[in-house]
Write an enzyme that holds these catalytic residues in place. Sequence first.
Site, PDB file in Angstrom:
ATOM      1  N   SER A   1       0.851  -1.189   0.000  1.00 15.79           N
ATOM      2  CA  SER A   1       0.000   0.000   0.000  1.00 15.79           C
ATOM      3  C   SER A   1       0.893   1.247   0.000  1.00 15.79           C
ATOM      4  O   SER A   1       2.090   1.148   0.221  1.00 15.79           O
ATOM      5  CB  SER A   1      -0.880  -0.005   1.244  1.00 15.79           C
TER       6      SER A   1
ATOM      7  N   THR B   1       4.393   4.607  -3.223  1.00 16.43           N
ATOM      8  CA  THR B   1       5.492   4.014  -4.005  1.00 16.43           C
ATOM      9  C   THR B   1       5.028   2.770  -4.752  1.00 16.43           C
ATOM     10  O   THR B   1       5.459   2.508  -5.880  1.00 16.43           O
ATOM     11  CB  THR B   1       6.687   3.688  -3.076  1.00 16.43           C
TER      12      THR B   1
ATOM     13  N   ASP C   1       6.396  -3.936  -1.106  1.00 16.17           N
ATOM     14  CA  ASP C   1       5.656  -2.948  -0.319  1.00 16.17           C
ATOM     15  C   ASP C   1       6.556  -1.741  -0.023  1.00 16.17           C
ATOM     16  O   ASP C   1       7.791  -1.836  -0.098  1.00 16.17           O
ATOM     17  CB  ASP C   1       5.193  -3.600   0.997  1.00 16.17           C
TER      18      ASP C   1
ATOM     19  N   GLY D   1       2.134   3.921   8.325  1.00 16.80           N
ATOM     20  CA  GLY D   1       1.783   5.343   8.260  1.00 16.80           C
ATOM     21  C   GLY D   1       0.452   5.535   7.537  1.00 16.80           C
ATOM     22  O   GLY D   1      -0.312   6.451   7.831  1.00 16.80           O
ATOM     23  N   GLY D   2       0.195   4.626   6.598  1.00 19.64           N
ATOM     24  CA  GLY D   2      -1.075   4.677   5.854  1.00 19.64           C
ATOM     25  C   GLY D   2      -2.168   3.849   6.508  1.00 19.64           C
ATOM     26  O   GLY D   2      -3.281   3.777   5.989  1.00 19.64           O
TER      27      GLY D   2
ATOM     28  N   GLU E   1      -0.651  -5.815   5.676  1.00 18.09           N
ATOM     29  CA  GLU E   1       0.692  -5.810   5.075  1.00 18.09           C
ATOM     30  C   GLU E   1       1.580  -6.854   5.742  1.00 18.09           C
ATOM     31  O   GLU E   1       2.336  -7.571   5.075  1.00 18.09           O
ATOM     32  CB  GLU E   1       1.330  -4.421   5.205  1.00 18.09           C
TER      33      GLU E   1
HETATM   34  C1  ABF Z   1       2.627   1.403   3.241  1.00 20.63           C
HETATM   35  O1  ABF Z   1       2.583   2.694   2.769  1.00 20.63           O
HETATM   36  C2  ABF Z   1       2.979   1.550   4.604  1.00 20.63           C
HETATM   37  O2  ABF Z   1       3.195   0.573   5.475  1.00 20.63           O
HETATM   38  C3  ABF Z   1       3.755   2.750   4.735  1.00 20.63           C
HETATM   39  O3  ABF Z   1       3.122   3.366   5.797  1.00 20.63           O
HETATM   40  C4  ABF Z   1       3.474   3.483   3.495  1.00 20.63           C
HETATM   41  C5  ABF Z   1       4.590   3.909   2.629  1.00 20.63           C
HETATM   42  O4  ABF Z   1       4.009   4.782   1.763  1.00 20.63           O
HETATM   43  P1  ABF Z   1       4.725   5.584   0.636  1.00 20.63           P
HETATM   44  O5  ABF Z   1       5.153   4.596  -0.374  1.00 20.63           O
HETATM   45  O6  ABF Z   1       3.651   6.498   0.175  1.00 20.63           O
HETATM   46  O7  ABF Z   1       5.842   6.308   1.282  1.00 20.63           O
HETATM   47  O8  ABF Z   1       3.469   0.604   2.536  1.00 20.63           O
END
Ligand code: ABF
Length: 233
Positions: free
Chosen positions: A30, A33, A86, A101-102, A108
Amino acid sequence: MGPLESAKKVAAYKAVDEFVKNDSVIGIGSGSTIIYAVHRLVERVKEENLNVVCIPTSFQARQLILNNHLILGDLETYPKLDCAIDGADEVDSDMNLIKGGGGCLLQEKIVASCANQFIIIADYTKNSQQLGEQYKKGIPIEVVPMAYTAIQKRIEDNYGGLVQVRMALAKAGPVITDNGNFILDWHFPSGLSNWNKINTEISMMPGVVETGLFIKMAKKVFFGMPDGSVKEQ
Ligand code: ABF
């Protein structure tokens, strides 16, 4: 595209090119990225006619898979994954991660634990020597709603720092996860280092569903760097 987005993209593309093989089952993380990883996956599926089943880690990931016409699977049908890709909020030099953070840490972690290889894609701002050095939003902990105050106090008493209930944007109420739980964000004091022990202790507290500490689960981390290169850890 700015340097941060370019960094996410190069890391994601490299991970997909290196770790996604034909006839495989892949966990889709999630965050922002992972979107680049899905774009690359779509390109490869088209170009190479790859047969890949995707297992989501959140509502967002499920939508990403469906909207991009990839094959959606689940853990009931595919309890063993070849690889999970991830993002992360922070990665330390010992491969300890802060995630969630999300708000998607529970699914996950479940998906990552079912994968033969767990691969992290991140931009250069996530690369730390010690947890807390770059990421200032604390360690997310998913808890059963009725237990949140008890857990909040127990963590503060045992380790110090400040534990806050994550609130929805308008602060009208707590964030509710995909699993119907609350998230506590633990702003831990500096100087903590035994993350394996701390993670085990917090996970044992009744009412804690999962922590956002991913201890030595990742096989490899791809950091996209500001100069366009990819640093591997
Ligand atoms: C998820 O997205 C999370 O566990 C982590 O909080 C977040 C990273 O997000 P990004 O890719 O937007 O930095 O994988």
